[in-house]
Structures are given as C-alpha cells and as structure tokens.
Design a protein around this motif. Structure first.
Motif, PDB file in Angstrom:
ATOM      1  N   ALA A   1       0.832  -1.203   0.000  1.00 35.50           N
ATOM      2  CA  ALA A   1       0.000   0.000   0.000  1.00 35.50           C
ATOM      3  C   ALA A   1       0.869   1.257   0.000  1.00 35.50           C
ATOM      4  N   LEU A   2       1.889   1.247   0.861  1.00 36.54           N
ATOM      5  CA  LEU A   2       2.777   2.408   0.943  1.00 36.54           C
ATOM      6  C   LEU A   2       3.563   2.594  -0.360  1.00 36.54           C
ATOM      7  N   ALA A   3       4.134   1.481  -0.870  1.00 32.41           N
ATOM      8  CA  ALA A   3       4.901   1.559  -2.114  1.00 32.41           C
ATOM      9  C   ALA A   3       3.997   1.946  -3.283  1.00 32.41           C
ATOM     10  N   GLY A   4       2.768   1.408  -3.297  1.00 32.25           N
ATOM     11  CA  GLY A   4       1.837   1.727  -4.374  1.00 32.25           C
ATOM     12  C   GLY A   4       1.465   3.194  -4.400  1.00 32.25           C
ATOM     13  N   VAL A   5       1.212   3.766  -3.203  1.00 29.09           N
ATOM     14  CA  VAL A   5       0.875   5.188  -3.135  1.00 29.09           C
ATOM     15  C   VAL A   5       2.048   6.028  -3.624  1.00 29.09           C
ATOM     16  N   ALA A   6       3.270   5.666  -3.203  1.00 26.60           N
ATOM     17  CA  ALA A   6       4.458   6.407  -3.641  1.00 26.60           C
ATOM     18  C   ALA A   6       4.629   6.326  -5.148  1.00 26.60           C
ATOM     19  N   THR A   7       4.424   5.136  -5.734  1.00 21.37           N
ATOM     20  CA  THR A   7       4.561   4.958  -7.182  1.00 21.37           C
ATOM     21  C   THR A   7       3.505   5.765  -7.932  1.00 21.37           C
ATOM     22  N   LEU A   8       2.268   5.736  -7.430  1.00 22.52           N
ATOM     23  CA  LEU A   8       1.200   6.517  -8.062  1.00 22.52           C
ATOM     24  C   LEU A   8       1.499   8.014  -7.992  1.00 22.52           C
ATOM     25  N   PHE A   9       2.083   8.426  -6.875  1.00 21.84           N
ATOM     26  CA  PHE A   9       2.442   9.841  -6.716  1.00 21.84           C
ATOM     27  C   PHE A   9       3.472  10.239  -7.764  1.00 21.84           C
ATOM     28  N   ILE A  10       4.485   9.381  -7.965  1.00 17.26           N
ATOM     29  CA  ILE A  10       5.532   9.661  -8.958  1.00 17.26           C
ATOM     30  C   ILE A  10       4.920   9.740 -10.353  1.00 17.26           C
ATOM     31  N   LYS A  11       4.059   8.760 -10.684  1.00 18.71           N
ATOM     32  CA  LYS A  11       3.420   8.765 -12.002  1.00 18.71           C
ATOM     33  C   LYS A  11       2.513   9.991 -12.177  1.00 18.71           C
ATOM     34  N   GLY A  12       1.854  10.374 -11.095  1.00 21.47           N
ATOM     35  CA  GLY A  12       0.998  11.557 -11.161  1.00 21.47           C
ATOM     36  C   GLY A  12       1.785  12.817 -11.442  1.00 21.47           C
ATOM     37  N   ILE A  13       2.966  12.941 -10.814  1.00 17.16           N
ATOM     38  CA  ILE A  13       3.816  14.118 -11.060  1.00 17.16           C
ATOM     39  C   ILE A  13       4.292  14.131 -12.517  1.00 17.16           C
ATOM     40  N   ARG A  14       4.667  12.926 -12.996  1.00 18.84           N
ATOM     41  CA  ARG A  14       5.132  12.842 -14.379  1.00 18.84           C
ATOM     42  C   ARG A  14       4.032  13.254 -15.366  1.00 18.84           C
ATOM     43  N   LYS A  15       2.811  12.763 -15.097  1.00 18.05           N
ATOM     44  CA  LYS A  15       1.719  13.012 -16.037  1.00 18.05           C
ATOM     45  C   LYS A  15       1.214  14.452 -15.962  1.00 18.05           C
ATOM     46  N   TYR A  16       1.112  14.944 -14.731  1.00 11.73           N
ATOM     47  CA  TYR A  16       0.574  16.303 -14.551  1.00 11.73           C
ATOM     48  C   TYR A  16       1.664  17.248 -14.057  1.00 11.73           C
ATOM     49  N   PHE A  17       2.803  17.201 -14.730  1.00  8.09           N
ATOM     50  CA  PHE A  17       3.941  18.007 -14.273  1.00  8.09           C
ATOM     51  C   PHE A  17       3.602  19.496 -14.408  1.00  8.09           C
ATOM     52  N   PRO A  18       3.795  20.260 -13.324  1.00  9.71           N
ATOM     53  CA  PRO A  18       3.441  21.701 -13.365  1.00  9.71           C
ATOM     54  C   PRO A  18       4.483  22.515 -14.146  1.00  9.71           C
ATOM     55  N   LYS A  19       4.307  22.579 -15.458  1.00 15.69           N
ATOM     56  CA  LYS A  19       5.312  23.250 -16.314  1.00 15.69           C
ATOM     57  C   LYS A  19       5.377  24.753 -16.072  1.00 15.69           C
ATOM     58  N   ARG A  20       4.323  25.325 -15.503  1.00 14.55           N
ATOM     59  CA  ARG A  20       4.315  26.777 -15.296  1.00 14.55           C
ATOM     60  C   ARG A  20       4.939  27.175 -13.960  1.00 14.55           C
ATOM     61  N   TRP A  21       5.294  26.204 -13.160  1.00 16.45           N
ATOM     62  CA  TRP A  21       5.939  26.534 -11.874  1.00 16.45           C
ATOM     63  C   TRP A  21       7.314  27.133 -12.136  1.00 16.45           C
ATOM     64  N   GLY A  22       7.900  27.724 -11.102  1.00 18.31           N
ATOM     65  CA  GLY A  22       9.241  28.282 -11.199  1.00 18.31           C
ATOM     66  C   GLY A  22      10.301  27.202 -11.380  1.00 18.31           C
ATOM     67  N   PHE A  23      11.489  27.608 -11.772  1.00 20.12           N
ATOM     68  CA  PHE A  23      12.568  26.662 -12.060  1.00 20.12           C
ATOM     69  C   PHE A  23      12.917  25.805 -10.846  1.00 20.12           C
ATOM     70  N   THR A  24      13.049  26.425  -9.682  1.00 21.62           N
ATOM     71  CA  THR A  24      13.485  25.666  -8.499  1.00 21.62           C
ATOM     72  C   THR A  24      12.455  24.621  -8.096  1.00 21.62           C
ATOM     73  N   ALA A  25      11.167  24.968  -8.153  1.00 20.71           N
ATOM     74  CA  ALA A  25      10.123  24.009  -7.778  1.00 20.71           C
ATOM     75  C   ALA A  25      10.064  22.858  -8.772  1.00 20.71           C
ATOM     76  N   ARG A  26      10.182  23.186 -10.094  1.00 19.82           N
ATOM     77  CA  ARG A  26      10.147  22.126 -11.107  1.00 19.82           C
ATOM     78  C   ARG A  26      11.353  21.200 -10.976  1.00 19.82           C
ATOM     79  N   GLN A  27      12.522  21.767 -10.702  1.00 22.59           N
ATOM     80  CA  GLN A  27      13.739  20.962 -10.580  1.00 22.59           C
ATOM     81  C   GLN A  27      13.652  20.005  -9.393  1.00 22.59           C
ATOM     82  N   SER A  28      13.084  20.487  -8.288  1.00 24.15           N
ATOM     83  CA  SER A  28      12.956  19.627  -7.096  1.00 24.15           C
ATOM     84  C   SER A  28      11.954  18.500  -7.335  1.00 24.15           C
ATOM     85  N   LEU A  29      10.856  18.778  -8.069  1.00 27.76           N
ATOM     86  CA  LEU A  29       9.893  17.727  -8.395  1.00 27.76           C
ATOM     87  C   LEU A  29      10.499  16.679  -9.317  1.00 27.76           C
ATOM     88  N   LEU A  30      11.333  17.136 -10.260  1.00 23.98           N
ATOM     89  CA  LEU A  30      11.992  16.197 -11.168  1.00 23.98           C
ATOM     90  C   LEU A  30      12.863  15.207 -10.398  1.00 23.98           C
TER      91      LEU A  30
END
Length: 830
Positions: free
Chosen positions: A425-454
């Motif tokens: 359950a814990l690993a699944g939630v973490a994996t879904l979170f990673i996939k969610g960031i990849r799919k809905y990556f906030p391209k309009r955020w600032g450079f530092t926030a985008r770099q940390s999410l990457l």
C-alpha cells in the motif's frame, strides 16, 4: 579488495549497518526478556501461588467436596469477596477485596508489609492489613481503624504485596487482609454474595502434581470446586505473557524489516555506482565469482558487525522491560543473560543483510566488460527467474521467522500477508504519486520548484523506499493514537441523568425500600432496580449436566455447565441488547413452559431456539424453553445477563437487587456512599467514574508499551531515511555542482534541495498517517463498532515533525556545495 573498497566507502557502509542495528536490538532484547520471564515464572511459581496447590470453590463447598478437602488436610484457608469498607477516622468508603486468612499462608514467598512484623502478628492481634496505596489515598496510618461490615479492626500495617494479587487487579479492588475468624462476624456474606473459598496445601514430600491433579480435579469439578497446582498455574501464566512477548517480537520484527528495506535500497544505489569499477576488474581478468564476492563479503561483514552491536544494545535494553511491564507482572523479574538470543541476533544480522541485498548484488554477476563502457539504467539486469527465486526466498523467510515467533502457521501467514499489504500500500501510493507528477507536471511553476519535483523520479531517487520506511513507522504510532481515542471514548462518562454512574450491588429484598428511600432523600433519581436470581443448569436437551460434564465428545464448554448464572426477569429488552433470533416473550403464561431468552455467547455452545433447559433455582427445578437469542454488548458498564426470564416467572424466587442511580459530582457520590455503607454494610457500591479512571490508566500503560515498541520502527525509519538520503548525496552533489557551474546561485540550489526533501518528508508522513486513519476507521466500524473521531496528534506532531527532520537531513547534504567552489567540491568528492 572488499576491505579496501569498504574503507573508501566506510561512511555509507556504516549507515547501512545502522539500518539494522535497532531492529536486531529490539529482537534480541525481547527474546532475552521472554526467556528470563519464562525462567522466573518457573522459579517463582510457588511464590506466585504461595502454596503447592489450592482447592477453590465459588460457593460454600458441598458435603462431599468438604470431606475431600478435609481428607487432604489443608494447611491454611481463606474466604474472599468484594465489599465496601469504611475508615471511621474520616468517613471515607471504598470498594475492596476482603481476604479472610487462617493458617500460615503463604508457605512460599512473603506478605510484604510496613512495618514488616505486621505480616506475622495480624492474626494473633486481631488486626487488618490494608493496601498501602489505599492508606495513602485516605490518609490513614497503622494504629487507625477500619470498619469491615459489622466489625471494626485496628490497622496493623500497610500491605505492599501478597501472593495472588497483581498491580492491575489491586487498582480495581485493593486487597484488605483480616483474620479468618472475623469473616462471620462481619455479616457481609448475605444471600447472593459473590464469594470464594480457598484451601492452601503444602506438600512436605515430593509428589507428581500433574498425576495428582488428574486424579483429584475431576472429583472436585463434579462438586463445583477446582484444583490448581503451582505448575499448572505457572504454565497458564507463561502462556498469558507469551502472547505479550509475541506482540513485542512482531513489533521488533517490523523494525528489523524496515532496516532491511533500507539496506536493499542503499545497496541498490551503491552497486550502481560501482558497476564501472566492476567491469574494469573483469577486463583485468577478475571472474564473476570474485567481483560478486567482493561486495558479498562487505554486506556479510556489515550484517555480522551490525548483528553483534545490535545484540549488545539489546542486552542493555532488556533491563528496561521489567520497569515497562511492572504493572502487568505479579512478580519482580531477575535478569540474566543467555547466549541463544545473542547468537540469533548475529545470525539475523548476517542472514537478513545478505538476503535483502541479494537482488542488487546479483547485478555484479551479470556485468560484462562491454557493458561497462556504456553503463545505463537497463544494463546488467539479472534474469527474471532468478529475481523471482530471490523474492520467493524473502517471502519464505518472512513466513518461517513469523512462524518461529508465533508457533502458529495460520497466524504466521496472516502476519506475512498483513506486512506485505502494508508495504504494498505504501509503495503503491508512492509509485502513483511519482506517475501523477510525471503526467501532470506543473510546467508553469518556477525553475526551483520544477527541478525539485523532477528529482523525485530521476535515477537514484529514494521516493518509494523513504515513503515505505517513514510511512510504516508513522502508521504504527498514528494507529495507536487513533485507536486509543476509540477505546477512551468508551470510558467517557455521559453526563445525562438517564445513564447511571453509581451501581449498588447485593441489595437484599428487605433492604430495597429503605435504600431506594435513602437515594430519593438525597434528591437523586433511581435509574434501575434490577432483580437478580441465582440459577444453575440442571438438565439441557434432556441430558443431566453431570452426565454432560463426563462426556468428552460434547461441543459445549464446561463453564456453561458449571456456572452459577445471575439471571433476571423483565418485560422488555434494554439498550445493550439486540434480538437476533426467535421472538421476545414478555410475560410467562400460567400452566405453560416458561419461555426464556439467552445471549449469543450461550448460543455458540449449541443451544438453539426450541431447546429445553431445566434450571436449579435455589433447590427448585424449573422447566424452560429457549424462545429467543439476544446479541449482548458486554462492553457497556451496566448489568447484562446471559439468561433473561419473562415477567411472572421468578418473582417468588429468593433474590437480591442491583440498584443504580446518577450522581452529579464526586461530593454527592461520596456522601451517598458514606450514608449507605454506614446503614447497610453488606452492600457493595461501584462508582463508574473510578472504573473509567482505572480503564484510562490501564490504556495509558498499554499505549506506553506500544509507543516504546513503535519507537524502534520510527527510529529505524529515520535511520533508513538518513542512510538513503546520504547515499543519494553523491548523485545530488554532482547535479548541484553542475547547476552552480551553469550559473545557479546558492539560494536557488538551497531551494531546489529544500523543496525536494520537503516533498519527500511530507509524502512519507502523510501516507503513513492516512494509512493509519483508514485502518483505524476500519477497526472502529468493524471491531469496536463505535463512531470514529481521530486524534489530532498525528496531524499536528508527526506530519510537521517528520517533514522537518527530512528537510534538515537533506539540507545538511548540500552544505558542501554551498560553502565551496564547484572544482573544490568535485575534487573532494572524487
């Protein structure tokens, strides 16, 4: 080569080692304590009982039972019962357990009193020994007096300990010891009073107590009596505390699993960084076996040293358990050290380190010289079948180790699957979170926030392992707080006057009117006045109870046949009851079988609608038929009954009453108790406020023990966090140096790292708390069947606390980059 490489990477290898040290320490300390506990129970079994064997009866022994008791020549005897006492000095009253002792009991162990001479002289001087805590509460001292029923006795000493009592039982009803000959003079043994007769024996010559019990006990059981030997009691006590040890072992095992997951993750990154060096070695002629053994020896060494250090810490930790569990133990535990748990700790350190690091280690076997020149993420992968074999070995080990701890294959499977579900359950939630960031990556955020999410899904990311490690530790301790609130909600006193908080027991029929008048004179209302009739099963389904007791093939438990039921009669059901089968009968029909209602736990013994039961009601046989089955909520602190007769069936039977009322405050409660005990010394009064306080105190002690064990998991999770974050430091440093070289400012680099670790800490602790919230909600709905109001402590303490900790560790990694020039950093790290 293994030694040289280990010296160059000692900081990271030490962090690997730290991941399992606490888990090993927890397992070893609990194993040592469990072994000491079992040894102490065996050594102190006689002192715990105070005799070699005891014969006890819940009623006055029958003529045949008394003849058997006398033929064995008891060395001491006792009558004990729960009753109210009063202190004439200040008018204080209290519900206590009165123990009337005659003879030289105990024959083993001691009665611990202050002054110590009081234990030897109280019978000759005709005085009382009063629980030490009770004397402090009511400010009484030796020399003052105590009123027990119609007898007033001088207090000769404070009672600190006596065989047969535990800290928790004495908190409910503190013990009072008086000479046996004064029991009759107290006038407290009225009709319906719950009392116990005990006869103590000391054997001067060695006998086989098991064989003796096999011969004598069946004869006593036929007469509603029982025999307990010190050996059978110690075995029963050992099994009871064995369950506590199993729980503690499982909590320690979870901490160890967390550490192993930390090792697997860290070794995975560590090996990936070594792939080029391994390929170079192979180009120079090193074999697969040699390159594999270099790192296997390192991990094995970590496991052995970690297991040894953890075992040494465990030896020290086990000294704490007697203090942690002292309220649950009826004796003091003498600590000694045995070699077996220490060897187990070293073996676990070695075996689990190698087993959980085996998957990343296998990559070294499949690295080819050609692959080294173009090492990538998908290169040097072990065959899928081999990976499944290793995963299967891990699962088999989980099952075998759980089985060793629990001695039950079904429970071991259950624990293994529960652990896998939690991790998944814990690993699944973490994996879904990673996939969610990849799919809905906030391209309009600032450079530092985008770099940390990457950084959360780049190569060498630690998102999944950190969420699992921190999430599980947070989940354990958060579940504790959530479920504790569910249990404490059961103990809250409802301020409504419809709910009684004072229960008056053993009210004789001739006292009923006077006691009810006394209650109403104090401007209090009577909530309930419940008649109680004592009954026993004489015949069931046409077979005598004595015949069924001898039948070894029966499905019915012995307690049903031996129990003296406190039954009642009434027209309607009450709030704690729910009809689940049959039809409720409110009134008995003249010249027809009496239709009764039974509780669901009696129905589990094969009693069903339409079955005929003959009851012995104070010597009169009464034919009845089961007309309905009720589900009873026994957790509610009010009189509940296994058997309910209809109105018009038992009114003429000998009976006593339980009267309940509501008092608004402690002063009114104390005044009512003082008046009733002074005029009616035989009644017992339960103040539910005090019961709730005791329950809350017990829950606090239990939660402290669980908190202590959760500490291992949460601390191991933090160590895994430190190790994992520090391991990924080298990858992050190169990226940060590259950013600085391209012109990034220190503030930007700091923000990138801060955001990354902020996301990691927040996600790990949030998933843990949410998983605890879901599991606690399920417990509330399906187990406790109570409304769920979650505690705010996990949200207010663990969420920000863990997040800040992760942030602090992460930012400490990047200080090297910020304080130095890029070239200096690269040279230093190289």
């Amino acid at each position: 080569m293994a030694w040289r490489d280990a010296k160059a990477s000692r900081v990271r290898l030490l962090l690997f080692m730290a991941s399992i040290i606490l888990g090993i320490a927890a397992v070893v300390s609990i194993q040592l304590f469990s072994a000491n506990l079992k040894d102490n129970i065996k050594l102190q079994s006689k002192a715990l009982m105070g005799a070699d064997y005891i014969i006890d009866s819940k009623q006055e022994p029958t003529e045949r039972a008394q003849a058997l008791i006398d033929s064995l020549q008891p060395d001491a005897k006792e009558i004990n019962f729960v009753s109210m006492i009063a202190f004439p000095k200040n008018g204080g009253t209290k519900l206590v357990k009165v123990r009337g002792l005659g003879g030289d009991f105990p024959f083993y162990g001691t009665i611990d009193t202050q002054p110590s001479a009081a234990a030897d002289t109280y019978q000759d001087k005709g005085g009382a020994l009063v629980d030490a805590t009770l004397m402090l509460q009511f400010d009484v001292k030796p020399g003052d007096s105590i009123k027990v029923g119609a007898v007033t006795l001088p207090i000769l000493g404070a009672l600190k300990a006596i065989p047969g009592s535990t800290a928790i039982s004495t908190s409910v009803a503190p013990p009072i010891v008086i000479p046996y000959e004064y029991i009759e003079q107290t006038d407290l043994l009225q009709f319906g009073s719950r009392k116990e007769y005990q006869f103590f024996y000391k054997t001067d010559e060695p006998i086989d107590l098991e064989q003796f019990e096999d011969i004598i006990d069946p004869q006593l059981k036929a007469e509603e009596a029982d025999l307990d030997t010190h050996t059978s009691t110690s075995e029963r006590l050992g099994r009871r505390y064995d369950n506590v040890g199993k729980f503690l072992n499982l909590a320690a095992f979870i901490a160890l699993l967390l550490g192993c997951i930390g090792i697997a993750s860290s070794v995975h990154i560590y090996i990936k960084e070594k792939l080029k060096a391994i390929a170079v070695l192979k180009c120079m002629g090193a074999s697969r076996m040699q390159s594999f053994l270099i790192f296997l020896i390192q991990i094995a060494g970590i496991g052995i040293v970690g297991g040894l250090i953890g075992s040494l810490i465990g030896i020290g930790l086990q000294e704490l358990f007697p203090y942690i569990l002292q309220d649950f133990l009826p004796f003091s535990v003498e600590i000694s050290i045995s070699a077996q748990p220490i060897l187990i700790g070293i073996f676990l350190g070695l075996f689990m380190s190698v087993l959980f690091a085996l998957l990343p280690l296998l990559r070294t076997w499949y690295v080819s010289p050609l692959e080294v020149l173009r090492v990538d993420e998908k290169g040097a992968q072990e065959p899928r079948k081999l990976r499944y074999v290793v995963i299967g070995a891990v699962l088999l080990f989980l099952f075998l180790f759980s089985f060793w701890l629990l001695n039950d294959a079904l429970f071991a499977l259950g624990f293994m699957f529960a652990t896998l579900i939690a991790f998944a359950a814990l690993a699944g939630v973490a994996t879904l979170f990673i996939k969610g960031i990849r799919k809905y990556f906030p391209k309009r955020w600032g450079f530092t926030a985008r770099q940390s999410l990457l950084n959360l899904f780049r190569p060498n990311n630690q998102t999944v392992v950190l969420v699992v490690a921190i999430g599980l530790g947070t989940c354990l301790i958060s579940t504790l707080y959530f479920t504790k609130d569910i249990l404490l909600a059961k103990t809250e006193v409802d301020q409504s006057t419809d709910n009684a908080n004072i229960i008056i027991l053993d009210v004789q029929s001739e006292q009923q009117e006077a006691i009810e008048n006394r209650i109403t004179e104090n401007d209090l209302s009577i909530v309930n006045s419940i008649p109680i009739v004592t009954t026993r099963i004489h015949k069931i389904k046409g077979r005598l109870a004595n015949e069924l007791r001898q039948d070894t093939t029966k499905q019915m438990r012995n307690w049903v046949l031996n129990h003296e039921f406190r039954s009642t009669y009434r027209e309607t059901m009450i709030d704690s009851e729910e009809l689940i089968a049959g039809e409720w009968t409110s009134h008995a029909t003249p010249n027809a079988p009496i239709v009764i209602s039974i509780s669901d736990n009696l129905a589990e013994d094969g009693i069903d609608i339409g079955d005929n039961i003959t009851f012995n009601v104070q010597g009169v046989l009464m034919e009845t038929t089961v007309g309905s089955i009720r589900k009873v909520d026994w957790r509610q602190l009010q009189p509940n009954f296994n058997i309910v007769f209809p109105a018009g069936a038992l009114e003429q039977a000998p009976q006593f009453r339980v009267i309940s009322t509501y008092v608004p405050d402690e002063a009114a409660s104390a005044a009512l108790q003082r008046d009733l005990v002074a005029e009616f010394p035989n009644v017992s009064i339960i103040d539910l406020r005090q019961v709730y306080t005791i329950v809350e105190d017990i829950l606090d002690k239990v939660s402290w023990v669980i908190n202590f064990m959760a500490f291992f998991s949460i601390t191991t999770g933090i160590i895994v966090l430190i190790g994992s974050v520090r391991t990924s430091k080298y990858q992050r440093i190169k990226e940060s140096v590259l950013l600085r070289t391209l012109g990034a400012k220190n503030g930007q680099i700091l923000k990138i790292s801060a955001f990354e670790y902020l996301f990691l800490g927040l996600l790990g602790s949030l998933v843990g708390v949410l998983l605890a919230l879901i599991s606690s909600l399920a417990l509330a709905l399906f187990l406790f069947k109570e409304p769920f109001t979650p505690s705010f402590i996990p949200f207010l303490v663990f969420l920000p606390g863990i997040t800040v900790l992760v942030l602090a560790i992460g930012l400490s990694n990047i200080q090297t980059v910020i304080r130095s020039s890029p070239l200096e950093v690269l040279r230093r790290e190289g």
